[in-house]
Every structure is written in C-alpha cells, then in structure tokens.
Design a protein around this motif. Structure first.
Motif, PDB file in Angstrom:
ATOM      1  N   GLU A 177       0.831  -1.201   0.000  1.00 20.71           N
ATOM      2  CA  GLU A 177       0.000   0.000   0.000  1.00 20.71           C
ATOM      3  C   GLU A 177       0.870   1.256   0.000  1.00 20.71           C
ATOM      4  O   GLU A 177       0.609   2.221  -0.730  1.00 20.71           O
ATOM      5  N   MET A 178       1.936   1.248   0.813  1.00 20.56           N
ATOM      6  CA  MET A 178       2.853   2.389   0.840  1.00 20.56           C
ATOM      7  C   MET A 178       3.508   2.586  -0.527  1.00 20.56           C
ATOM      8  O   MET A 178       3.634   3.723  -1.002  1.00 20.56           O
ATOM      9  N   PHE A 179       3.918   1.479  -1.154  1.00 20.99           N
ATOM     10  CA  PHE A 179       4.553   1.559  -2.473  1.00 20.99           C
ATOM     11  C   PHE A 179       3.593   2.176  -3.495  1.00 20.99           C
ATOM     12  O   PHE A 179       3.992   3.010  -4.315  1.00 20.99           O
ATOM     13  N   ASP A 180       2.321   1.764  -3.447  1.00 16.07           N
ATOM     14  CA  ASP A 180       1.321   2.330  -4.358  1.00 16.07           C
ATOM     15  C   ASP A 180       1.188   3.836  -4.153  1.00 16.07           C
ATOM     16  O   ASP A 180       1.084   4.596  -5.125  1.00 16.07           O
ATOM     17  N   ILE A 181       1.196   4.274  -2.917  1.00 13.42           N
ATOM     18  CA  ILE A 181       1.103   5.706  -2.612  1.00 13.42           C
ATOM     19  C   ILE A 181       2.341   6.431  -3.118  1.00 13.42           C
ATOM     20  O   ILE A 181       2.246   7.501  -3.738  1.00 13.42           O
ATOM     21  N   LEU A 182       3.511   5.846  -2.890  1.00 14.54           N
ATOM     22  CA  LEU A 182       4.752   6.449  -3.392  1.00 14.54           C
ATOM     23  C   LEU A 182       4.710   6.584  -4.907  1.00 14.54           C
ATOM     24  O   LEU A 182       5.128   7.595  -5.468  1.00 14.54           O
ATOM     25  N   SER A 183       4.183   5.576  -5.571  1.00 10.43           N
ATOM     26  CA  SER A 183       4.089   5.579  -7.026  1.00 10.43           C
ATOM     27  C   SER A 183       3.132   6.653  -7.541  1.00 10.43           C
ATOM     28  O   SER A 183       3.412   7.326  -8.529  1.00 10.43           O
ATOM     29  N   LEU A 184       2.021   6.830  -6.859  1.00 13.68           N
ATOM     30  CA  LEU A 184       1.001   7.793  -7.301  1.00 13.68           C
ATOM     31  C   LEU A 184       1.307   9.234  -6.907  1.00 13.68           C
ATOM     32  O   LEU A 184       1.007  10.160  -7.660  1.00 13.68           O
TER      33      LEU A 184
END
Length: 196
Positions: A177-184
C-alpha cells in the motif's frame, strides 16, 4: 567489487523513469536522493523549463521535500537499483518493512525464538536483492504525508499481531500500500551535480 549506480539520465527533461516510481535527475548540487510530492515536482519542472527557455540559470528554491539519508538512503538506493522491475522494487520495500519491524516494532511474538525466522528471512532477501543498510537504520520506510497514509494505524496492527505468518502478511500488505502511494503521489530526485 561494488556496483556503480549511474544517476544521470539521457533525457532533456531530467526524467529517468516515470514508473513504477518516478525518478528524476537533480540539476542542483545534492549528495542525497530527495522525495517530493509530484504536485510540487511539476511546479519545479515547469519553472526550470521556463528558465531554460529564457536562456538563464535562474535561482532554484526547492519546494518542500524529504532528504533521504541514513537508512532511507540505503532503501532508495535498493529501489533505484531495480527501477525497471516493479516486482523486485516491491520486494525491496517489503524487505525494508521487515527490517523496520525488527528495529522499530514492539511485538510480543518478536520477543520469542521466532525472531530467528524473521532474521533469516531478512538475510535471505538482502542477498537475493543485493540490498544492504549501513550506519544508523532507525528509519528505513519513507515518510508519507498523513493525508495519504496512517502510519500509526499500521504500527498498531503490527503490535497486536500474534502470529508470525500474519505478521509477514500485514507487513507485505502495508508495504504494498505504501509503495502504491509512493508511485502515485511522490517523485524522487537522484543526486545531482556534486563539486569535489
């Protein structure tokens, strides 16, 4: 021999990769990676483009950002090394979550002999992914603005987890979930010109 990581891109606008994480080349002196909101990065890049079109050097005022040094610097170096492979990048961030759990988490399960299994898992993943942390590693997971992620809630779930298999799953889901936020929401600037 250690691998040399090339921080310079061949593109005119400084973009190194747009996804899975956006990496850009800094045009200012910096020895560290910087983490910045994409909205701030877009304003900075627009300003930089306008100054270049006018043929001037311009004065750079960096928008709000995080300087990634210490444990964070090691995490971003591992992600940068695998910047073309999202699966490996997610594994690197999962590994960072495991390291964070060992270093910063209070959990009754980790006070038993089961911590040996966590340690072995970390060592195996470090070897497979070629990622190491040096120096102080009090923080290895990137800071996320509160409007995007509630870190306290994540840490509370980790504290209350009673089984190792569940702990691994919570860390994997949390780091994904953190990675997805970092990506977006975030952009990373690789170290720029350094005068020695």
């Amino acid at each position: 021999m250690g691998k040399i990581i090339e921080f310079h891109s061949k593109t005119k606008d400084g973009l190194i990769t747009a996804s899975p994480l956006e990496f850009r080349r800094a045009t200012w002196e910096s020895a560290y990676f910087l983490q910045m909101l994409k909205s701030q990065s877009e304003k900075l890049e627009q300003h930089r483009k306008e100054v270049q079109e006018k043929g001037g050097e311009g004065v750079w005022h960096l928008p709000p950002h995080y300087v990634l040094r210490g444990g964070l610097g090691c995490t971003i170096a591992g992600l940068y090394r695998h910047r073309e492979n999202e699966e490996k990048m997610r594994d690197v961030y999962y590994l960072a979550g495991l390291v964070d759990c060992m270093v910063n988490q209070v959990n009754p399960v980790l006070r038993t002999g089961l911590i040996h299994g966590l340690y072995q898992k970390v060592m195996t993943l470090r070897t497979i992914l070629g990622v190491n942390w040096y120096g102080p590693i009090d923080q290895v997971l990137f800071p996320l603005d509160i409007q995007f992620y509630n870190e306290l809630e994540y840490r509370q779930v980790l504290t209350e987890t009673k089984e190792m298999s569940l702990l691994y799953r919570v860390i994997r889901e949390g780091t994904d979930e953190m990675f997805d936020i970092l990506s977006l929401e975030y952009c990373f600037y690789a170290p720029g010109r350094i005068s020695l």
